[in-house]
Design a protein around this motif. Structure first.
Motif, short mmCIF file in Angstrom:
data_model
loop_
_atom_site.label_atom_id
_atom_site.label_comp_id
_atom_site.label_asym_id
_atom_site.label_seq_id
_atom_site.Cartn_x
_atom_site.Cartn_y
_atom_site.Cartn_z
N ALA A 61 14.84 18.72 -50.79
CA ALA A 61 15.03 19.66 -51.89
C ALA A 61 15.77 19.03 -53.05
N ASN A 62 16.61 18.04 -52.76
CA ASN A 62 17.40 17.41 -53.82
C ASN A 62 16.81 16.08 -54.30
N SER A 63 15.67 15.70 -53.75
CA SER A 63 15.08 14.42 -54.17
C SER A 63 13.55 14.45 -54.07
N GLY A 64 12.98 15.66 -54.06
CA GLY A 64 11.54 15.79 -53.84
C GLY A 64 10.69 15.13 -54.89
N ARG A 65 11.24 14.92 -56.10
CA ARG A 65 10.45 14.28 -57.16
C ARG A 65 10.00 12.88 -56.78
N GLU A 66 10.78 12.23 -55.89
CA GLU A 66 10.41 10.89 -55.43
C GLU A 66 9.12 10.90 -54.64
N LEU A 67 8.77 12.05 -54.05
CA LEU A 67 7.58 12.15 -53.22
C LEU A 67 6.34 12.54 -54.01
N VAL A 68 6.54 13.02 -55.23
CA VAL A 68 5.42 13.49 -56.03
C VAL A 68 4.53 12.30 -56.43
N GLY A 69 3.22 12.51 -56.35
CA GLY A 69 2.28 11.50 -56.80
C GLY A 69 1.88 10.47 -55.77
N ARG A 70 2.34 10.63 -54.53
CA ARG A 70 2.00 9.66 -53.48
C ARG A 70 0.66 9.97 -52.84
N GLY A 71 0.15 11.17 -53.05
CA GLY A 71 -1.21 11.51 -52.69
C GLY A 71 -1.56 11.39 -51.22
N PRO A 72 -2.79 10.92 -50.93
CA PRO A 72 -3.29 10.90 -49.55
C PRO A 72 -2.44 10.06 -48.60
N THR A 73 -1.82 9.01 -49.10
CA THR A 73 -1.00 8.17 -48.20
C THR A 73 0.13 8.98 -47.59
N LEU A 74 0.83 9.75 -48.41
CA LEU A 74 1.93 10.56 -47.90
C LEU A 74 1.42 11.63 -46.93
N VAL A 75 0.25 12.19 -47.23
CA VAL A 75 -0.32 13.19 -46.32
C VAL A 75 -0.63 12.57 -44.96
#
Length: 244
Positions: A61-75
């Motif tokens: 919740a305090n650092s979620g922007r770091e996860l944005v844009g990682r797309g299919p790899t993160l999924v």
């Protein structure tokens, strides 16, 4: 559970969340705290897993922007973490006592040593970029995370820093996110079939949520080399403790 026990678990939960995000070793605080509150080992283990979901929630919740844009790899990584967490929970519920305890200290020790020598490895061999290493590492670490989890964050960090181009900051975010998913899936299984102590889980989780929230800003101001060496040394200490 007395009011004093509840209050102490909230305090222990805060330091669990903070230490868990900074070092990846949340359970070294939370698990003994649950034992001290009077829970038997198996109940303490499953209650700890349920409560540790809050660390991932607070940190993300305090650092979620770091996860944005990682797309299919993160999924894909998230799916592997979920599958691993489920397998780990099943192992705890059905496997003989002590099934993992023999190998766990060696896993944590190897991950800690890998963190300590990471710059040397990266300098001489570059990223360990075989396409199967990171997915396999996430799956296996998530199995361990769902089963018990002490030091699982250290292993995630080691995988990310040795096998990807992630910085220590982003690797810390990914570690908390993936371990949070593994814990969440395991927690669902434990809630249905395990001896969860809900009062203890609520107290520990409330503190861990706040501690996890405070973790990202703390990590951001610690020099990466200091943080990496500190986590590596603490991980070796944890490995010795687990081998006792």
């Amino acid at each position: 559970m007395t009011a004093l026990d509840f209050s102490l678990l909230v305090v222990a939960g805060f330091f669990t969340g903070l230490i868990g995000f900074v070092t990846g070793m949340a359970s070294i605080v939370s698990y003994p705290a649950l034992l001290a509150a009077g829970l038997p080992p198996v109940a303490a283990n499953v209650t700890n897993t349920v409560a540790m979901v809050a660390v991932g929630v607070g940190a993300t919740a305090n650092s979620g922007r770091e996860l944005v844009g990682r797309g299919p790899t993160l999924v894909r990584w998230a799916v592997l973490a979920a599958v691993g967490g489920l397998l780990g929970a099943l192992a705890l519920l059905v496997a003989p006592d002590g099934a993992f305890e023999v190998v766990v200290p060696f896993l944590v020790a190897m991950a800690s040593i890998a963190l300590l020598v990471q710059p040397l490895v990266r300098r001489h061999v570059g990223e360990l970029s075989a396409p199967w290493i990171v997915p396999a590492g996430i799956l296996l670490t998530s199995v361990y995370g769902g089963y018990f989890g002490a030091g699982a964050g250290v292993i995630y960090l080691s995988i990310m820093l040795l096998c990807t181009a992630e910085s220590l900051w982003s690797a810390s975010i990914l570690k908390s996110f993936l371990l949070g998913i593994a814990n969440l899936v395991a927690a669902v299984g434990f809630a249905a079939f395990g001896p969860v102590h809900w009062g203890a889980a609520l107290a520990l989780g409330a503190g861990a949520l706040a501690g996890g929230w405070c973790g990202p800003p703390v990590v951001k101001v610690i020099p990466p080399r200091v943080l990496r060496v500190t986590v590596g040394i603490c991980g070796l200490g944890l490995a010795v403790y687990l081998a006792r």
